[in-house]
Motif scaffolding. Structure first.
Motif, mmCIF file in Angstrom:
data_model
loop_
_atom_site.group_PDB
_atom_site.id
_atom_site.type_symbol
_atom_site.label_atom_id
_atom_site.label_comp_id
_atom_site.label_asym_id
_atom_site.label_seq_id
_atom_site.Cartn_x
_atom_site.Cartn_y
_atom_site.Cartn_z
ATOM 1 N N VAL A 204 0.844 -1.201 0.000
ATOM 2 C CA VAL A 204 0.000 0.000 0.000
ATOM 3 C C VAL A 204 0.876 1.247 0.000
ATOM 4 O O VAL A 204 0.576 2.252 -0.670
ATOM 5 C CB VAL A 204 -0.935 0.006 1.228
ATOM 6 C CG1 VAL A 204 -1.651 1.341 1.362
ATOM 7 C CG2 VAL A 204 -1.949 -1.121 1.126
ATOM 8 N N LEU A 205 1.973 1.188 0.747
ATOM 9 C CA LEU A 205 2.884 2.335 0.822
ATOM 10 C C LEU A 205 3.588 2.562 -0.508
ATOM 11 O O LEU A 205 3.891 3.706 -0.869
ATOM 12 C CB LEU A 205 3.909 2.114 1.939
ATOM 13 C CG LEU A 205 3.317 1.904 3.347
ATOM 14 C CD1 LEU A 205 4.435 1.674 4.362
ATOM 15 C CD2 LEU A 205 2.465 3.100 3.758
ATOM 16 N N GLU A 206 3.860 1.483 -1.244
ATOM 17 C CA GLU A 206 4.453 1.621 -2.578
ATOM 18 C C GLU A 206 3.471 2.308 -3.524
ATOM 19 O O GLU A 206 3.858 3.145 -4.347
ATOM 20 C CB GLU A 206 4.848 0.251 -3.128
ATOM 21 C CG GLU A 206 6.087 -0.335 -2.488
ATOM 22 C CD GLU A 206 7.317 0.526 -2.751
ATOM 23 O OE1 GLU A 206 7.562 0.868 -3.921
ATOM 24 O OE2 GLU A 206 8.029 0.861 -1.791
ATOM 25 N N ASN B 277 -10.314 -2.149 8.525
ATOM 26 C CA ASN B 277 -9.860 -2.572 9.856
ATOM 27 C C ASN B 277 -8.451 -3.142 9.856
ATOM 28 O O ASN B 277 -7.894 -3.426 10.911
ATOM 29 C CB ASN B 277 -10.815 -3.641 10.409
ATOM 30 C CG ASN B 277 -12.235 -3.136 10.525
ATOM 31 O OD1 ASN B 277 -12.477 -2.054 11.034
ATOM 32 N ND2 ASN B 277 -13.188 -3.919 10.016
ATOM 33 N N GLY B 278 -7.869 -3.327 8.660
ATOM 34 C CA GLY B 278 -6.572 -3.969 8.562
ATOM 35 C C GLY B 278 -5.431 -3.127 9.105
ATOM 36 O O GLY B 278 -5.548 -1.907 9.286
ATOM 37 N N LYS B 279 -4.316 -3.810 9.350
ATOM 38 C CA LYS B 279 -3.139 -3.134 9.890
ATOM 39 C C LYS B 279 -1.913 -3.427 9.039
ATOM 40 O O LYS B 279 -1.815 -4.463 8.385
ATOM 41 C CB LYS B 279 -2.881 -3.578 11.331
ATOM 42 C CG LYS B 279 -3.955 -3.132 12.314
ATOM 43 C CD LYS B 279 -3.605 -3.533 13.732
ATOM 44 C CE LYS B 279 -4.671 -3.046 14.719
ATOM 45 N NZ LYS B 279 -4.347 -3.412 16.115
ATOM 46 N N LEU B 280 -0.986 -2.493 9.057
ATOM 47 C CA LEU B 280 0.301 -2.674 8.405
ATOM 48 C C LEU B 280 1.217 -3.460 9.346
ATOM 49 O O LEU B 280 0.928 -3.591 10.539
ATOM 50 C CB LEU B 280 0.917 -1.313 8.086
ATOM 51 C CG LEU B 280 0.175 -0.462 7.052
ATOM 52 C CD1 LEU B 280 0.760 0.938 7.021
ATOM 53 C CD2 LEU B 280 0.281 -1.104 5.676
ATOM 54 N N VAL C 260 -3.107 5.529 5.156
ATOM 55 C CA VAL C 260 -3.422 5.939 3.779
ATOM 56 C C VAL C 260 -4.017 7.339 3.753
ATOM 57 O O VAL C 260 -3.574 8.208 2.975
ATOM 58 C CB VAL C 260 -4.385 4.935 3.121
ATOM 59 C CG1 VAL C 260 -4.949 5.496 1.810
ATOM 60 C CG2 VAL C 260 -3.675 3.615 2.851
ATOM 61 N N THR C 261 -5.019 7.589 4.580
ATOM 62 C CA THR C 261 -5.673 8.902 4.563
ATOM 63 C C THR C 261 -4.738 10.001 5.050
ATOM 64 O O THR C 261 -4.762 11.122 4.526
ATOM 65 C CB THR C 261 -6.961 8.880 5.404
ATOM 66 O OG1 THR C 261 -6.671 8.402 6.730
ATOM 67 C CG2 THR C 261 -8.006 7.974 4.779
ATOM 68 N N ASN C 262 -3.890 9.712 6.044
ATOM 69 C CA ASN C 262 -2.942 10.722 6.542
ATOM 70 C C ASN C 262 -1.916 11.095 5.478
ATOM 71 O O ASN C 262 -1.597 12.277 5.293
ATOM 72 C CB ASN C 262 -2.232 10.205 7.797
ATOM 73 C CG ASN C 262 -3.135 10.200 9.018
ATOM 74 O OD1 ASN C 262 -4.123 10.930 9.062
ATOM 75 N ND2 ASN C 262 -2.809 9.385 10.014
ATOM 76 N N ILE D 26 -11.108 7.183 -2.574
ATOM 77 C CA ILE D 26 -11.059 8.146 -3.677
ATOM 78 C C ILE D 26 -10.397 9.425 -3.176
ATOM 79 O O ILE D 26 -10.816 9.987 -2.162
ATOM 80 C CB ILE D 26 -12.474 8.450 -4.200
ATOM 81 C CG1 ILE D 26 -13.162 7.146 -4.625
ATOM 82 C CG2 ILE D 26 -12.430 9.446 -5.357
ATOM 83 C CD1 ILE D 26 -14.618 7.315 -4.980
ATOM 84 N N ALA D 27 -9.370 9.862 -3.868
ATOM 85 C CA ALA D 27 -8.647 11.071 -3.460
ATOM 86 C C ALA D 27 -8.547 12.041 -4.632
ATOM 87 O O ALA D 27 -8.254 11.632 -5.756
ATOM 88 C CB ALA D 27 -7.246 10.704 -2.970
ATOM 89 N N ILE D 28 -8.813 13.310 -4.368
ATOM 90 C CA ILE D 28 -8.755 14.349 -5.400
ATOM 91 C C ILE D 28 -7.787 15.446 -4.968
ATOM 92 O O ILE D 28 -7.832 15.919 -3.821
ATOM 93 C CB ILE D 28 -10.152 14.950 -5.645
ATOM 94 C CG1 ILE D 28 -11.062 13.881 -6.262
ATOM 95 C CG2 ILE D 28 -10.079 16.169 -6.558
ATOM 96 C CD1 ILE D 28 -12.455 14.360 -6.529
ATOM 97 N N LYS D 29 -6.911 15.837 -5.877
ATOM 98 C CA LYS D 29 -5.913 16.872 -5.594
ATOM 99 C C LYS D 29 -6.605 18.204 -5.303
ATOM 100 O O LYS D 29 -7.446 18.664 -6.086
ATOM 101 C CB LYS D 29 -4.991 17.030 -6.810
ATOM 102 C CG LYS D 29 -3.721 17.828 -6.544
ATOM 103 C CD LYS D 29 -2.703 16.995 -5.791
ATOM 104 C CE LYS D 29 -1.370 17.726 -5.701
ATOM 105 N NZ LYS D 29 -0.377 16.971 -4.929
ATOM 106 N N ARG D 30 -6.265 18.793 -4.182
ATOM 107 C CA ARG D 30 -6.866 20.083 -3.820
ATOM 108 C C ARG D 30 -6.503 21.152 -4.838
ATOM 109 O O ARG D 30 -5.362 21.253 -5.268
ATOM 110 C CB ARG D 30 -6.385 20.529 -2.429
ATOM 111 C CG ARG D 30 -6.881 19.638 -1.317
ATOM 112 C CD ARG D 30 -6.597 20.234 0.057
ATOM 113 N NE ARG D 30 -6.743 19.201 1.079
ATOM 114 C CZ ARG D 30 -5.756 18.589 1.684
ATOM 115 N NH1 ARG D 30 -4.513 18.951 1.411
ATOM 116 N NH2 ARG D 30 -5.981 17.659 2.586
ATOM 117 N N GLY D 31 -7.502 21.914 -5.220
ATOM 118 C CA GLY D 31 -7.265 23.014 -6.144
ATOM 119 C C GLY D 31 -7.305 22.644 -7.609
ATOM 120 O O GLY D 31 -7.165 23.514 -8.472
#
Length: 403
Positions: free
Chosen positions: A99-101, A124-127, A137-139, A170-175
């Motif tokens: 996930v980090l990759e 609920n999963g953990k690294l 992921v969200t941070n 889902i992530a969207i670039k601000r601006g």
């Protein structure tokens, strides 16, 4: 307007197929498994497929290989997060670090939109670090300048004939001016118009155990029935029936299948026809697994198609397990999509024990079960296209007003 996509952990191409149907161009893809790559390249010959481990790319290579990408999609391996995987025993799977990759690619490329797919337990999963993966992921995405939305989507509501729930980050670039995609259900809100197993596969030949063909479509003929809307869609632009060969079963196993009713499983089989223990004795009811040998009910949606579904399901009518093509239909892969590589493979652990690591890979069944259902991906893709069009229209409107 062209939306260029990079598909990470692309597998055989379920996500790419759905996005293509929605009008999104996959510019490049990365996949480590050789058989999945063979399938992907056969079905998407114009996509720049990189047959590599995602960790082998350095940042410089990422920048030079994937310029002009507007969208990154993909599902990091989910086995470590699945309730059927190591997490059920409290073990943390090193594959979870992939996930980090994925996020490293996001950091280097900085696309306008990112969509990460995974199993429901991803929340609920953990690294291996024991941090909750969804928090990490969200941070990270927040620090990279993205707004984030989490969608939990149920595949039958998008025309996929199986009970499959998946999480999409889902992530969207601000601006960047893009609104979050509004993903509209096509089959809901009740269950009355869900696509059933019967609507999905009953036009495929009712072949017996060890019958059928993998790569000889001219030797198989569709059943002559009144086609469902779904079957017509699956057969569109197809050139015959590929990947429709059934496994060879022993007479004892076929006799066992005969005793499984519609919607039933190994638990419903009389003891004398049940599963045997390793010492050859019959297993009692308590020792049997409900998930083994489930006969699908043609009037209902299928259970979730997993990477190991080759021995999980029994055909509604025939006394055998499903073929790869029948599984592909339950995943919403059209008949024109052809799977490559071995139909089945021995378990990875067994191949390692026998020093046959060179044979390790994803079988056709594995490829199908690991995929994002194309119809679900198409619904997401259609929403993405509308989001990008909204940005274009807003830009044109602002230009006109300024002029």
């Amino acid at each position: 307007m062209t939306i260029n996509c990079l598909d990470l952990f692309a597998g055989s191409g379920g996500f790419t197929l759905g996005l293509k149907e929605a009008g999104i161009k996959t510019k490049a893809a990365i996949e480590i498994d050789r058989f999945a790559v063979e399938t992907f390249r056969h079905n998407f010959p114009k996509v720049d497929m990189h047959h590599r481990d995602i960790t082998s790319f350095n940042d410089k290579e990422i920048k030079s290989n994937f310029t002009g990408v507007d969208l990154i999609v993909g599902g990091p391996p989910c086995q470590g997060f699945s309730v059927a995987g190591p997490s059920q025993y409290g073990k943390l799977d090193d594959r979870n670090n992939l996930v980090l990759e994925y996020l490293r690619f996001v950091k280097v490329i900085s696309p306008n939109m990112v969509i990460m797919e995974n199993v429901k337990n991803f929340i609920n999963g953990k690294l291996p670090s024991k941090d909750k993966v969804i928090d990490v992921v969200t941070n990270i995405l927040d620090k990279l300048g993205y707004d984030i939305k989490i969608e939990v989507l149920y595949a039958p509501k998008f025309g996929v004939p199986q009970s499959r729930t998946r999480v999409f980050v889902i992530a969207i670039k601000r601006g960047c001016g893009l609104p979050f995609p509004e993903i509209h259900e096509t089959h809901g809100p009740d269950k009355k118009n869900y696509i059933t197993v019967g609507e999905a596969i009953t036009d495929l030949p009712f072949i017996s155990s060890s019958a059928g063909y993998d790569d000889s479509p001219d030797k198989l003929t569709y059943n002559e029935i009144e086609l469902s809307t779904y079957q017509k869609m699956m057969r569109k632009d197809g050139k015959g029936i590929y990947n429709h060969i059934s496994m060879k079963h022993t007479p004892r196993l076929i006799e066992r299948f005969k005793h499984i009713p519609l919607g039933g499983s190994l638990l419903d089989v009389p003891l004398e026809h049940g599963q045997r223990a390793r010492n050859g004795t019959d297993l009692d009811t308590k020792a049997r697994f409900k998930m083994n040998n489930q006969r699908l009910d043609p009037s209902k949606i299928s259970h979730c198609v997993t990477a190991s579904f080759q021995s999980t399901f029994v055909h509604p009518v025939m006394n055998r397990n499903l073929t790869a093509r029948e599984g592909a239909r339950l995943q919403s892969f059209p008949d024109k999509f052809i799977f490559k590589g071995p139909r089945t493979l021995m378990s990875k652990s067994l191949l390692i024990r026998e020093n046959r690591e060179h044979e390790i890979g994803l079988s056709q069944y594995n490829q199908i079960g690991n995929s994002v259902p194309p119809l679900l991906a198409k619904a997401i893709g259609s929403a993405i296209v509308k989001s990008f069009k909204h940005k274009v229209n807003d830009t044109r409107r602002a230009t006109h007003e300024f002029a």
